[in-house]
Scaffold this active site. Structure first.
Site, mmCIF file in Angstrom:
data_model
loop_
_atom_site.group_PDB
_atom_site.id
_atom_site.type_symbol
_atom_site.label_atom_id
_atom_site.label_comp_id
_atom_site.label_asym_id
_atom_site.label_seq_id
_atom_site.Cartn_x
_atom_site.Cartn_y
_atom_site.Cartn_z
ATOM 1 N N ARG A 162 34.479 48.558 45.935
ATOM 2 C CA ARG A 162 35.409 47.487 45.534
ATOM 3 C C ARG A 162 34.650 46.173 45.285
ATOM 4 O O ARG A 162 35.111 45.091 45.646
ATOM 5 C CB ARG A 162 36.477 47.241 46.599
ATOM 6 C CG ARG A 162 37.432 48.381 46.804
ATOM 7 C CD ARG A 162 38.273 48.641 45.540
ATOM 8 N NE ARG A 162 39.362 49.572 45.828
ATOM 9 C CZ ARG A 162 39.239 50.898 45.820
ATOM 10 N NH1 ARG A 162 38.088 51.467 45.508
ATOM 11 N NH2 ARG A 162 40.274 51.664 46.092
ATOM 12 N N SER A 232 46.590 48.611 47.924
ATOM 13 C CA SER A 232 45.890 48.486 49.212
ATOM 14 C C SER A 232 45.660 47.011 49.491
ATOM 15 O O SER A 232 45.029 46.322 48.683
ATOM 16 C CB SER A 232 44.529 49.164 49.153
ATOM 17 O OG SER A 232 44.661 50.540 48.948
ATOM 18 N N GLU A 328 41.500 43.089 50.547
ATOM 19 C CA GLU A 328 40.952 43.532 49.276
ATOM 20 C C GLU A 328 41.602 42.699 48.178
ATOM 21 O O GLU A 328 41.021 42.455 47.129
ATOM 22 C CB GLU A 328 41.299 45.016 49.105
ATOM 23 C CG GLU A 328 40.600 45.694 47.972
ATOM 24 C CD GLU A 328 41.564 46.450 47.082
ATOM 25 O OE1 GLU A 328 41.113 46.959 46.070
ATOM 26 O OE2 GLU A 328 42.764 46.495 47.392
#
Ligand code: EPU
Length: 332
Positions: A162, A232, A328
């Site tokens: 990520r 998420s 995130e």
């Protein structure tokens, strides 16, 4: 190009928080983007794709750029592979669908991820054992300060979990991405959930894999159009060997995924669930009942309510397991 003023950003973030942008524009070409960057050298700049991985806690006192470059164009085509240059403003899942329909393999596991093509390399989107970096050949972008176009081969993008150089430096605006896809496909078992879903299919086709992933995601993840969320919310934490051992002493059934170089990933969803937060709601914000990694917005237009709830979850997990969850999602 039209530069709009005092624009409401609520439609441009999937959490549907309210905030205003002083200036707002939607460039449809590299030239338009370069021109606007050179015209406003001193304004802070923020790029929004579909806004499904960010939300606002305050107004943005600068220029918000919503890239609209379109098109899917083959730049190389032979018996075994094809390379497609795709505009940053294309919907990610429309592009995945295009590839699957044509029989081009490589990104089918990334089906139904919300967002635009331009956002995909920024956070190196991933799901079901695939990361987009594995299909990226190069990224075309424009330097925010100079307006000059630059090309970055995959190695220069410094992709990680990520993560990428684009995310760390915030110096470039992606205008198009070149993907390398394969004209042949054989399903390989990489992810338990997906293997289970395909257990009764002998040799899954590209299309069957895409459909299986769409079914899994629809079962587990809330549709932002119905229940505002940003996928998420936290990253899966990375642990050292000692941290992993400490966690297993407290939670022997914690999922642990070795990621090489003596590091391990565990599941943020599992930790949140074990901290008692799955399905829990505090006022207008809560954790989704079917997946503990998703924060959902039931009733607020104020991003600070989401931040407060995030802190509550972080503290609960930290207190119980000594692990600090990091968002995130980007918070502005
Ligand atoms: N789990 C729980 N409770 C839950 C949900 C999951 O304990 O409520 C545990 C289970 O042990 C499960 C494990 O967590 O086996 C992993 O769950 P899942 O397969 O749903 O994946 P994830 O780690 O929670 C990651 C990505 C998702 C991606 C899925 C599928 C991150 C931050 N998230 O989630 O990406 O779709 O894997 O590959 O890496 C996103 O980034 O927005 C996103 C949705």
């Amino acid at each position: 190009m039209n530069i709009q003023q005092n624009i409401q950003l609520q439609p441009y973030n999937s959490f549907r928080t309210k905030a205003r942008a002083k200036l707002f524009c939607e460039p449809e070409s590299v030239e338009q983007l370069s021109e606007v960057l050179r015209s406003y050298p001193n304004e802070p700049k923020l790029v929004i794709g579909n806004g499904c991985n960010l939300f606002f806690t305050k107004d943005f006192d600068g220029l918000v750029i919503h890239p609209r470059m379109r098109g899917i164009r083959p730049v190389l085509d032979n018996d075994s592979i094809v390379e497609l240059e795709t505009g940053a403003g294309e919907e990610w899942d429309n592009f995945v669908n295009h590839c699957v329909e044509k029989g081009y393999a490589g990104i089918e596991n990334l089906s139904l991820i919300p967002g635009t093509v331009g956002a995909a390399p920024i956070q190196n989107i991933g799901a079901y054992g695939t990361e987009v970096k594995d299909a990226i050949v190069r990224v075309h972008a424009v330097n925010k300060d100079t307006g000059d176009p630059e090309t970055f081969p995959a190695e220069a993008c410094e992709f990680g979990y990520r993560d990428s150089m684009f995310k760390r430096t915030r110096q470039y605006i992606v205008t198009s991405v070149v993907f390398r896809l394969s004209k042949s496909f054989a399903y390989t078992e990489k992810y338990a959930d997906l293997n289970r879903e395909l257990a009764s299919v002998p040799h899954p086709s590209l299309k069957q894999v895409r459909e299986a992933i769409i079914r899994i995601r629809r079962r587990k993840l809330p549709d932002p159009a119905e229940l505002p969320n940003a996928g998420s919310f936290f990253k899966n934490p990375l642990l050292t060997m000692e941290e992993k051992e400490r966690l297993l002493a407290k939670l022997p059934d914690a999922p642990i995924y070795p990621i090489g170089t003596g590091k391990f990933k565990t599941s943020a969803a599992f930790l949140i669930e074990k901290a008692g937060y799955k399905g829990k709601r505090n006022g207008p914000v809560g954790i989704y009942e079917r997946h503990a990694l998703i924060i959902v917005n039931y009733a607020t237009e104020n991003g600070n309510d989401i931040v407060d709830f995030m802190h509550e979850v972080q503290q609960a997990v930290d207190k119980k397991f000594g692990i600090r969850l990091e968002p995130e999602v980007r918070i502005y």
